[in-house]
Design a protein around this motif. Structure first.
Motif, PDB file in Angstrom:
ATOM      1  N   GLN A   1      -2.994  17.303  -8.490  1.00  0.00           N
ATOM      2  CA  GLN A   1      -3.750  16.072  -8.742  1.00  0.00           C
ATOM      3  C   GLN A   1      -3.626  15.150  -7.530  1.00  0.00           C
ATOM      4  O   GLN A   1      -2.941  14.124  -7.559  1.00  0.00           O
ATOM      5  CB  GLN A   1      -3.232  15.398 -10.006  1.00  0.00           C
ATOM      6  CG  GLN A   1      -3.379  16.256 -11.256  1.00  0.00           C
ATOM      7  CD  GLN A   1      -2.821  15.561 -12.473  1.00  0.00           C
ATOM      8  OE1 GLN A   1      -3.091  14.383 -12.715  1.00  0.00           O
ATOM      9  NE2 GLN A   1      -2.021  16.281 -13.254  1.00  0.00           N
ATOM     10  N   LEU A   2      -4.291  15.530  -6.443  1.00  0.00           N
ATOM     11  CA  LEU A   2      -4.082  14.868  -5.163  1.00  0.00           C
ATOM     12  C   LEU A   2      -4.569  13.423  -5.136  1.00  0.00           C
ATOM     13  O   LEU A   2      -3.905  12.562  -4.557  1.00  0.00           O
ATOM     14  CB  LEU A   2      -4.731  15.682  -4.046  1.00  0.00           C
ATOM     15  CG  LEU A   2      -4.212  17.120  -3.908  1.00  0.00           C
ATOM     16  CD1 LEU A   2      -4.848  17.801  -2.703  1.00  0.00           C
ATOM     17  CD2 LEU A   2      -2.701  17.161  -3.818  1.00  0.00           C
ATOM     18  N   LYS A   3      -5.716  13.135  -5.732  1.00  0.00           N
ATOM     19  CA  LYS A   3      -6.207  11.745  -5.734  1.00  0.00           C
ATOM     20  C   LYS A   3      -5.277  10.842  -6.514  1.00  0.00           C
ATOM     21  O   LYS A   3      -4.971   9.731  -6.081  1.00  0.00           O
ATOM     22  CB  LYS A   3      -7.627  11.676  -6.291  1.00  0.00           C
ATOM     23  CG  LYS A   3      -8.657  12.230  -5.337  1.00  0.00           C
ATOM     24  CD  LYS A   3     -10.058  12.034  -5.835  1.00  0.00           C
ATOM     25  CE  LYS A   3     -11.001  12.642  -4.798  1.00  0.00           C
ATOM     26  NZ  LYS A   3     -12.386  12.366  -5.077  1.00  0.00           N
ATOM     27  N   ALA A   4      -4.809  11.319  -7.658  1.00  0.00           N
ATOM     28  CA  ALA A   4      -3.867  10.532  -8.455  1.00  0.00           C
ATOM     29  C   ALA A   4      -2.561  10.357  -7.691  1.00  0.00           C
ATOM     30  O   ALA A   4      -1.985   9.260  -7.667  1.00  0.00           O
ATOM     31  CB  ALA A   4      -3.616  11.200  -9.803  1.00  0.00           C
ATOM     32  N   ALA A   5      -2.084  11.426  -7.051  1.00  0.00           N
ATOM     33  CA  ALA A   5      -0.842  11.344  -6.280  1.00  0.00           C
ATOM     34  C   ALA A   5      -0.979  10.326  -5.153  1.00  0.00           C
ATOM     35  O   ALA A   5      -0.071   9.512  -4.932  1.00  0.00           O
ATOM     36  CB  ALA A   5      -0.483  12.714  -5.712  1.00  0.00           C
ATOM     37  N   GLU A   6      -2.102  10.354  -4.459  1.00  0.00           N
ATOM     38  CA  GLU A   6      -2.316   9.398  -3.366  1.00  0.00           C
ATOM     39  C   GLU A   6      -2.253   7.964  -3.875  1.00  0.00           C
ATOM     40  O   GLU A   6      -1.593   7.106  -3.274  1.00  0.00           O
ATOM     41  CB  GLU A   6      -3.652   9.653  -2.685  1.00  0.00           C
ATOM     42  CG  GLU A   6      -3.915   8.691  -1.542  1.00  0.00           C
ATOM     43  CD  GLU A   6      -5.191   8.980  -0.777  1.00  0.00           C
ATOM     44  OE1 GLU A   6      -5.634   8.063  -0.044  1.00  0.00           O
ATOM     45  OE2 GLU A   6      -5.738  10.099  -0.864  1.00  0.00           O
ATOM     46  N   ALA A   7      -2.917   7.697  -4.992  1.00  0.00           N
ATOM     47  CA  ALA A   7      -2.911   6.342  -5.552  1.00  0.00           C
ATOM     48  C   ALA A   7      -1.500   5.898  -5.923  1.00  0.00           C
ATOM     49  O   ALA A   7      -1.112   4.744  -5.675  1.00  0.00           O
ATOM     50  CB  ALA A   7      -3.831   6.283  -6.779  1.00  0.00           C
ATOM     51  N   VAL A   8      -0.711   6.809  -6.468  1.00  0.00           N
ATOM     52  CA  VAL A   8       0.641   6.448  -6.900  1.00  0.00           C
ATOM     53  C   VAL A   8       1.573   6.295  -5.689  1.00  0.00           C
ATOM     54  O   VAL A   8       2.433   5.412  -5.674  1.00  0.00           O
ATOM     55  CB  VAL A   8       1.172   7.459  -7.945  1.00  0.00           C
ATOM     56  CG1 VAL A   8       2.592   7.125  -8.354  1.00  0.00           C
ATOM     57  CG2 VAL A   8       0.263   7.461  -9.172  1.00  0.00           C
ATOM     58  N   TYR A   9       1.385   7.131  -4.644  1.00  0.00           N
ATOM     59  CA  TYR A   9       2.155   6.906  -3.411  1.00  0.00           C
ATOM     60  C   TYR A   9       1.854   5.515  -2.864  1.00  0.00           C
ATOM     61  O   TYR A   9       2.756   4.784  -2.449  1.00  0.00           O
ATOM     62  CB  TYR A   9       1.789   7.935  -2.334  1.00  0.00           C
ATOM     63  CG  TYR A   9       2.462   9.284  -2.462  1.00  0.00           C
ATOM     64  CD1 TYR A   9       3.831   9.408  -2.667  1.00  0.00           C
ATOM     65  CD2 TYR A   9       1.715  10.462  -2.339  1.00  0.00           C
ATOM     66  CE1 TYR A   9       4.440  10.649  -2.767  1.00  0.00           C
ATOM     67  CE2 TYR A   9       2.312  11.707  -2.431  1.00  0.00           C
ATOM     68  CZ  TYR A   9       3.670  11.797  -2.645  1.00  0.00           C
ATOM     69  OH  TYR A   9       4.263  13.038  -2.735  1.00  0.00           O
ATOM     70  N   ARG A  10       0.587   5.153  -2.861  1.00  0.00           N
ATOM     71  CA  ARG A  10       0.201   3.829  -2.336  1.00  0.00           C
ATOM     72  C   ARG A  10       0.833   2.707  -3.161  1.00  0.00           C
ATOM     73  O   ARG A  10       1.245   1.685  -2.618  1.00  0.00           O
ATOM     74  CB  ARG A  10      -1.313   3.696  -2.283  1.00  0.00           C
ATOM     75  CG  ARG A  10      -1.943   4.563  -1.210  1.00  0.00           C
ATOM     76  CD  ARG A  10      -3.441   4.315  -1.060  1.00  0.00           C
ATOM     77  NE  ARG A  10      -4.046   5.238  -0.141  1.00  0.00           N
ATOM     78  CZ  ARG A  10      -3.980   5.165   1.186  1.00  0.00           C
ATOM     79  NH1 ARG A  10      -3.285   4.189   1.752  1.00  0.00           N
ATOM     80  NH2 ARG A  10      -4.583   6.052   1.946  1.00  0.00           N
ATOM     81  N   GLU A  11       0.906   2.897  -4.471  1.00  0.00           N
ATOM     82  CA  GLU A  11       1.561   1.923  -5.343  1.00  0.00           C
ATOM     83  C   GLU A  11       3.037   1.764  -4.950  1.00  0.00           C
ATOM     84  O   GLU A  11       3.544   0.651  -4.821  1.00  0.00           O
ATOM     85  CB  GLU A  11       1.451   2.385  -6.801  1.00  0.00           C
ATOM     86  CG  GLU A  11       2.207   1.526  -7.788  1.00  0.00           C
ATOM     87  CD  GLU A  11       2.252   2.147  -9.193  1.00  0.00           C
ATOM     88  OE1 GLU A  11       3.175   1.785  -9.948  1.00  0.00           O
ATOM     89  OE2 GLU A  11       1.407   2.990  -9.517  1.00  0.00           O
ATOM     90  N   ALA A  12       3.726   2.882  -4.740  1.00  0.00           N
ATOM     91  CA  ALA A  12       5.139   2.834  -4.346  1.00  0.00           C
ATOM     92  C   ALA A  12       5.305   2.126  -3.008  1.00  0.00           C
ATOM     93  O   ALA A  12       6.190   1.269  -2.859  1.00  0.00           O
ATOM     94  CB  ALA A  12       5.708   4.252  -4.272  1.00  0.00           C
ATOM     95  N   ILE A  13       4.450   2.466  -2.062  1.00  0.00           N
ATOM     96  CA  ILE A  13       4.531   1.857  -0.729  1.00  0.00           C
ATOM     97  C   ILE A  13       4.296   0.351  -0.813  1.00  0.00           C
ATOM     98  O   ILE A  13       5.024  -0.437  -0.209  1.00  0.00           O
ATOM     99  CB  ILE A  13       3.529   2.532   0.231  1.00  0.00           C
ATOM    100  CG1 ILE A  13       3.948   3.982   0.492  1.00  0.00           C
ATOM    101  CG2 ILE A  13       3.410   1.748   1.532  1.00  0.00           C
ATOM    102  CD1 ILE A  13       2.853   4.840   1.119  1.00  0.00           C
TER     103      ILE A  13
END
Length: 186
Positions: A49-61
């Motif tokens: 789930q790459l798009k979801a993963a990207e969004a959640v990485y951005r949230e963490a950052i």
């Protein structure tokens, strides 16, 4: 197993939501939320789930960058943000978005160099500089920038060598030096 991991992270998030509701300004909870988000993003990435993963990485950052701005003397916020940023960069690299990944890695490199310069006695920061230079070399190679990639690999090997000289009883640095030299010789 990733479904179990996702469920464990969901439960951790629910618990943290309850704690945050009682103390919404608690910065420890914000940091925990960021750590959970980074881990959740890794699980999502493993699940494809790459798009979801990207969004959640951005949230963490975003959470960790905010904490780093509010508490500039707490380097842990910046280092955790760098780890999440590295994870996002690897996702982008694997997705063929090399320019975006390179920007993230260059930002990380500047951070690790700053931390290493400010705390010369901490070999972990120097090791992270070498790791990030290695990551950049991979990106440069994939971008067709062979000369820059080779220069980065050479720099990574030199950084690793200096760690073995300064910390001659740490086997990890010798292993990483061997890997760096192996990468450089390819």
């Amino acid at each position: 197993q990733s479904a179990e991991a996702a469920e464990a992270l969901r439960k951790a998030t629910v618990l943290l939501d309850g704690l945050t509701a009682s103390e919404p300004t608690n910065d420890d909870y914000r940091e925990q939320r960021a750590v959970i988000a980074n881990t959740r993003a890794m699980v999502l990435e493993d699940q494809g789930q790459l798009k979801a993963a990207e969004a959640v990485y951005r949230e963490a950052i975003e959470l960790l960058d905010e904490l780093a701005k509010r508490f500039p003397t707490v380097s842990e916020h910046r280092t955790k943000a760098a780890v999440a940023r590295n994870n996002l960069a690897v996702l982008m690299e694997n997705d063929g978005r090399l320019d975006e990944a390179e920007k993230l890695q260059r930002r990380n490199l500047a951070l690790w160099e700053e931390l290493a310069a400010g705390d010369a006695g901490n070999p972990d920061h120097r090791s992270k500089v070498a790791l990030t230079v290695d990551n950049l070399a991979s990106l440069l190679e994939k971008s067709g920038r062979k000369a820059e990639a080779e220069q980065s690999l050479r720099r990574a090997a030199e950084l690793r060598k200096s760690l073995t000289e300064d910390f001659p009883n740490t086997t990890y640095y010798f292993v990483k030096l061997a890997e760096a030299l192996g990468n450089w010789s390819k």
